[in-house]
Design a protein around this motif. Sequence first.
Motif, PDB file in Angstrom:
ATOM      1  N   ASP A  35       0.810  -1.216   0.000  1.00  0.00           N
ATOM      2  CA  ASP A  35       0.000   0.000   0.000  1.00  0.00           C
ATOM      3  C   ASP A  35       0.845   1.269   0.000  1.00  0.00           C
ATOM      4  OD1 ASP A  35      -2.402  -1.437   0.067  1.00  0.00           O
ATOM      5  OD2 ASP A  35      -2.277  -1.632   2.252  1.00  0.00           O
ATOM      6  N   GLY A  36       2.156   1.129   0.077  1.00  0.00           N
ATOM      7  CA  GLY A  36       3.042   2.291   0.189  1.00  0.00           C
ATOM      8  C   GLY A  36       3.144   3.093  -1.100  1.00  0.00           C
ATOM      9  N   GLN A  37       3.155   4.399  -0.956  1.00  0.00           N
ATOM     10  CA  GLN A  37       3.333   5.291  -2.100  1.00  0.00           C
ATOM     11  C   GLN A  37       4.768   5.769  -2.223  1.00  0.00           C
ATOM     12  OE1 GLN A  37       0.256   8.250  -0.946  1.00  0.00           O
ATOM     13  NE2 GLN A  37      -0.384   7.997  -3.063  1.00  0.00           N
ATOM     14  N   PHE A  38       5.485   5.785  -1.089  1.00  0.00           N
ATOM     15  CA  PHE A  38       6.820   6.374  -1.062  1.00  0.00           C
ATOM     16  C   PHE A  38       7.827   5.387  -0.507  1.00  0.00           C
ATOM     17  CE2 PHE A  38       3.728   9.852  -0.411  1.00  0.00           C
ATOM     18  CZ  PHE A  38       3.933  10.515  -1.616  1.00  0.00           C
ATOM     19  N   SER A  39       9.065   5.542  -0.935  1.00  0.00           N
ATOM     20  CA  SER A  39      10.124   4.633  -0.510  1.00  0.00           C
ATOM     21  C   SER A  39      11.171   5.320   0.353  1.00  0.00           C
ATOM     22  CB  SER A  39      10.807   4.036  -1.748  1.00  0.00           C
ATOM     23  OG  SER A  39      11.306   5.072  -2.583  1.00  0.00           O
ATOM     24  N   HIS A  40      11.053   6.626   0.535  1.00  0.00           N
ATOM     25  CA  HIS A  40      12.102   7.350   1.249  1.00  0.00           C
ATOM     26  C   HIS A  40      11.515   8.575   1.945  1.00  0.00           C
ATOM     27  CE1 HIS A  40      16.275   8.050   2.109  1.00  0.00           C
ATOM     28  NE2 HIS A  40      16.241   9.256   1.615  1.00  0.00           N
ATOM     29  N   ILE A  41      12.130   8.927   3.073  1.00  0.00           N
ATOM     30  CA  ILE A  41      11.662  10.065   3.857  1.00  0.00           C
ATOM     31  C   ILE A  41      12.856  10.890   4.333  1.00  0.00           C
ATOM     32  CG2 ILE A  41      11.643   8.682   5.963  1.00  0.00           C
ATOM     33  CD1 ILE A  41       9.288  10.337   6.968  1.00  0.00           C
ATOM     34  N   GLY A  42      12.631  12.180   4.465  1.00  0.00           N
ATOM     35  CA  GLY A  42      13.639  13.077   5.027  1.00  0.00           C
ATOM     36  C   GLY A  42      12.948  14.162   5.833  1.00  0.00           C
ATOM     37  N   ILE A  43      13.742  14.985   6.478  1.00  0.00           N
ATOM     38  CA  ILE A  43      13.204  16.072   7.287  1.00  0.00           C
ATOM     39  C   ILE A  43      13.777  17.398   6.790  1.00  0.00           C
ATOM     40  CG2 ILE A  43      14.963  15.780   9.079  1.00  0.00           C
ATOM     41  CD1 ILE A  43      12.690  16.463  11.120  1.00  0.00           C
ATOM     42  N   VAL A  44      12.905  18.391   6.693  1.00  0.00           N
ATOM     43  CA  VAL A  44      13.296  19.708   6.177  1.00  0.00           C
ATOM     44  C   VAL A  44      13.987  20.506   7.280  1.00  0.00           C
ATOM     45  CG1 VAL A  44      12.421  21.889   5.238  1.00  0.00           C
ATOM     46  CG2 VAL A  44      11.413  19.719   4.498  1.00  0.00           C
TER      47      VAL A  44
END
Length: 134
Positions: A35-44
């Motif tokens: 169900d995931g749309q994204f494979s990576h995350i970061g912080i601004v």
Amino acid sequence: MKAVLPADSLLREGDLVFRRGAGLISRAVLAADEDGQFSHIGIVVRKGNDWMVVHAVPGEPEFKGDSDRVKMEPITSFFCSEKAKSGAVMRVKADSTVCCSAARRAKALYHKRVLFDHTYDLQDSTRMYCTGTY
């Protein structure tokens, strides 16, 4: 295709950025979560007058011989077409002091040059595989 980013005035330290990567590791992450749309995350985070993204990432060295580690790069680089098929910027529903604290912590991890955790072990706090686990 060039990424369309929110105006500088709409970004805030501590915002989370997500991308759907174009590489093999991104495909593996997406395969693990149907169900995931994204494979990576970061912080601004803010660096001077520039918006940057702090994230733990393998296979994106800043220079020859660079190890996989927590890195900081301009938000435009995080979302460039070579790295991202799609993406999103989201705001945590929390007091701005909480978000700023998370951004400070992310910058501290970057300055410590924390290595990427290729074993994906949440119990190991000496290395990181996901900046979303701060």
